[in-house]
Write an enzyme that holds these catalytic residues in place. Structure first.
Site, PDB file in Angstrom:
ATOM      1  N   TYR A  80      -5.936  11.684   0.992  1.00 56.13           N
ATOM      2  CA  TYR A  80      -6.266  10.290   1.287  1.00 56.13           C
ATOM      3  C   TYR A  80      -6.917   9.546   0.128  1.00 56.13           C
ATOM      4  CZ  TYR A  80      -5.259  11.494   6.146  1.00 56.13           C
ATOM      5  OH  TYR A  80      -4.666  11.904   7.313  1.00 56.13           O
ATOM      6  N   ASN A 117       0.837  -1.191   0.000  1.00 55.66           N
ATOM      7  CA  ASN A 117       0.000   0.000   0.000  1.00 55.66           C
ATOM      8  C   ASN A 117       0.880   1.252   0.000  1.00 55.66           C
ATOM      9  OD1 ASN A 117       0.594  -0.883   2.700  1.00 55.66           O
ATOM     10  ND2 ASN A 117      -1.104   0.295   3.538  1.00 55.66           N
ATOM     11  N   GLU A 165      -3.200  -4.690  -2.944  1.00 52.18           N
ATOM     12  CA  GLU A 165      -3.799  -5.581  -3.929  1.00 52.18           C
ATOM     13  C   GLU A 165      -3.907  -4.903  -5.295  1.00 52.18           C
ATOM     14  OE1 GLU A 165      -4.753  -4.741  -0.820  1.00 52.18           O
ATOM     15  OE2 GLU A 165      -6.516  -5.932  -0.298  1.00 52.18           O
ATOM     16  N   CYS A 210      -4.125   0.617  -2.499  1.00 55.40           N
ATOM     17  CA  CYS A 210      -3.934  -0.585  -1.685  1.00 55.40           C
ATOM     18  C   CYS A 210      -2.908  -1.521  -2.312  1.00 55.40           C
ATOM     19  CB  CYS A 210      -5.261  -1.317  -1.547  1.00 55.40           C
ATOM     20  SG  CYS A 210      -6.562  -0.353  -0.754  1.00 55.40           S
ATOM     21  N   ALA A 237      -1.041  12.193   1.312  1.00 56.15           N
ATOM     22  CA  ALA A 237      -1.678  13.188   2.175  1.00 56.15           C
ATOM     23  C   ALA A 237      -3.103  13.491   1.710  1.00 56.15           C
ATOM     24  CB  ALA A 237      -0.846  14.468   2.217  1.00 56.15           C
TER      25      ALA A 237
END
Length: 130
Positions: free
Chosen positions: A48, A42, A55, A53, A46
């Site tokens: 978000y 991951n 995956e 991720c 900043a």
């Protein structure tokens, strides 16, 4: 490669995770139909919403290298509970491999195995558009 070996490959990615905000590293190892392994971790940001991720990192690496068929995915974290793929990851993986085996591990390296269809029942994929 055994299931446990795939899980161990995912664990090697924890140290590469960029997690200055959540401090929750996640590693993934995605196996193509040809046996090639694509790893990911991951990467936070900043802003978000720009985080990615482990995956999806592994999946995007695989697709960008020409692989679009997959057998298994291992997802691991440093928690006492299993490190489950989020909804966005489940959806992106479903696009390519609804029957994907998903190995989900705890920090003690124990894991459980499910089919992606079990983790995303009634999933929306390419055949849903026809």
């Amino acid at each position: 490669m055994t299931d446990q070996e795939l899980v161990e490959q995912a664990f090697t990615m924890l140290e590469r995770a960029y997690v200055p905000y959540s401090h929750f590293p996640v590693g993934a190892a995605l196996e193509g139909e040809d046996g090639k392994i694509f790893t990911g971790c991951n990467v936070e940001n900043a802003a978000y919403g720009s985080c990615i991720c482990a995956e999806r990192t592994a999946l995007v690496k695989a697709v960008s290298e020409g692989c679009q068929s997959f057998r298994r995915l291992a997802v691991v974290g440093n928690s006492t509970d299993y490190c489950w793929p989020c909804g966005s990851c489940r959806q992106m993986l479903y696009e390519f491999a609804p029957e994907l085996e998903v190995l989900v591990a705890k920090k003690d390296h124990s894991f459980v195995k499910y089919r992606l269809r079990e983790l995303l029942p009634q999933g929306f994929g390419p055949t849903s558009l026809g």
